[in-house]
Enzyme design. Structure first.
Site, PDB file in Angstrom:
ATOM      1  CD  GLU A 192      12.453  33.894  16.940  1.00 61.38           C
ATOM      2  OE1 GLU A 192      12.016  34.940  16.414  1.00 61.38           O
ATOM      3  OE2 GLU A 192      12.776  32.895  16.297  1.00 61.38           O
ATOM      4  CB  THR A 224       6.990  32.355  11.601  1.00 65.83           C
ATOM      5  OG1 THR A 224       8.048  32.958  10.869  1.00 65.83           O
ATOM      6  CG2 THR A 224       7.477  31.049  12.199  1.00 65.83           C
TER       7      THR A 224
HETATM    8  N1  HSE Z   1      11.396  25.716  13.457  1.00 60.22           N
HETATM    9  C1  HSE Z   1      10.720  26.923  13.092  1.00 60.22           C
HETATM   10  C2  HSE Z   1       9.673  26.608  12.038  1.00 60.22           C
HETATM   11  C3  HSE Z   1      11.696  27.917  12.573  1.00 60.22           C
HETATM   12  O1  HSE Z   1      10.001  25.884  11.097  1.00 60.22           O
HETATM   13  O2  HSE Z   1       8.544  27.068  12.165  1.00 60.22           O
HETATM   14  C4  HSE Z   1      11.056  29.196  12.130  1.00 60.22           C
HETATM   15  O3  HSE Z   1      12.062  30.058  11.635  1.00 60.22           O
END
Ligand code: HSE
Length: 306
Positions: free
Chosen positions: A127, A181
């Site tokens: 990740e 992200t």
């Molecule tokens: N908790 C993480 C975020 C999940 O919201 O950035 C990303 O899939």
């Protein structure tokens, strides 16, 4: 030995549980075929579905597998053939699914005897490749299945619970580019007002208690975030955020951004999923978005299917 694995999509956060809550879904999913190869390396092939990097160092699964080969001094490597059913950048844990499948496969193929928690640690390294931050709320449910709560400080703790059997899920994935992200994490405030903290603690507690008590009303009441979702919506990462939250109220459903979006997850009784799916489709299409819908439910973690 060749393994065929099914790795689930996952929905992280569920509103107030940023980097803590995650839910494994029955659909969509990836299928990954894994086998040992004599070369001490990782080979990746995408057989069908969405494209993802095939260089092991750039692929979340490839990276996790490389680290395991190195850490355990394995003399052989692994070939991963991926049927990518989870769209990358959707907010549905696409990278986590590949990472979880790879960690699980290496553990099985080389009889490493690792615990689920250790598999989460390896999958999490993958990740890091994609998000640049160690968040485990996708990889943990991808390994454990069901609903999970992750705590990372001072040491990793993962708790998993079975959601209520009548809990239905509809995922709506509007056809927009989210971006990374990484960027979705950059727009989150570094400090939060006390009243937002109080709001989120209350909602997260209600949600977690709702899972434990198998109470769907409590779960949907808990799917309400005062910090991360609004910040991402303000940054333009979550299209039509206010409108879709209002739709959740009209439907008497819990609607939250799935992970970092742009997908949203709608939690509702199984018997009312079709109504919610229809309403979500109409909502996005009437605003000019094409939308993909998954009418699904919570599901198990990564597993061998043949
Ligand atoms: N908790 C993480 C975020 C999940 O919201 O950035 C990303 O899939």
């Amino acid at each position: 030995m060749k393994l065929r694995l099914k790795a689930p999509a996952t929905s992280a956060n569920l509103g107030p549980g940023f980097d803590v809550f995650g839910l494994a879904l029955m659909e969509p999913y990836d299928i990954v075929e894994a086998e040992r190869i004599s070369d001490k390396h990782v080979e990746i092939e995408v057989l069908e579905g969405y494209p993802v990097p095939t260089k092991p160092e750039e692929n979340t699964g490839g990276y996790a597998a490389l680290k395991m080969i190195e850490d355990f001094g394995l003399s052989e490597g692994v070939r991963l053939r991926i049927r990518k059913g989870i769209r990358p950048g959707s907010g549905l844990g696409s990278s986590a699914a590949t990472a979880a499948a790879a960690a699980y496969a290496v553990n099985e193929l080389f009889n490493l005897g690792l615990s689920s928690e250790e598999l989460v640690r390896y999958a999490a390294l993958g990740e890091l490749v994609s998000a640049g931050a160690p968040h485990l709320d996708n990889v943990a449910p991808a390994i454990y299945g069901g609903f999970v709560m992750v705590s990372q400080e001072p040491r990793l703790r993962i708790y998993s619970m079975e959601p209520p059997p009548d809990l239905g899920v509809v995922v709506a994935l509007p056809d927009v580019e989210k971006g990374s992200t990484r960027r979705a994490r950059e727009v989150i405030p570094r400090e939060v007002p006390l009243r937002s903290l109080v709001h989120n603690v209350a909602k997260a507690s209600i949600l977690a208690a709702g899972i434990a008590l198998k109470n769907i009303n409590m779960i949907r009441e808990g799917m309400n975030d005062a910090v991360v979702e609004p910040a991402r919506a303000r940054a333009g990462i979550i299209p039509e955020y206010e409108g879709v939250k209002r739709l959740g109220e009209e439907l008497d459903a819990g609607i939250a951004v799935s992970g970092a979006g742009p997908a949203v997850i709608c939690v509702i009784e199984k018997s009312r999923r079709n109504v919610a799916a229809e309403a979500l489709k109409k909502f996005y299409e009437s605003r000019g978005y094409r939308v993909q819908l998954y009418i699904t439910e919570p599901g198990p973690g990564v597993a061998v299917i043949g």
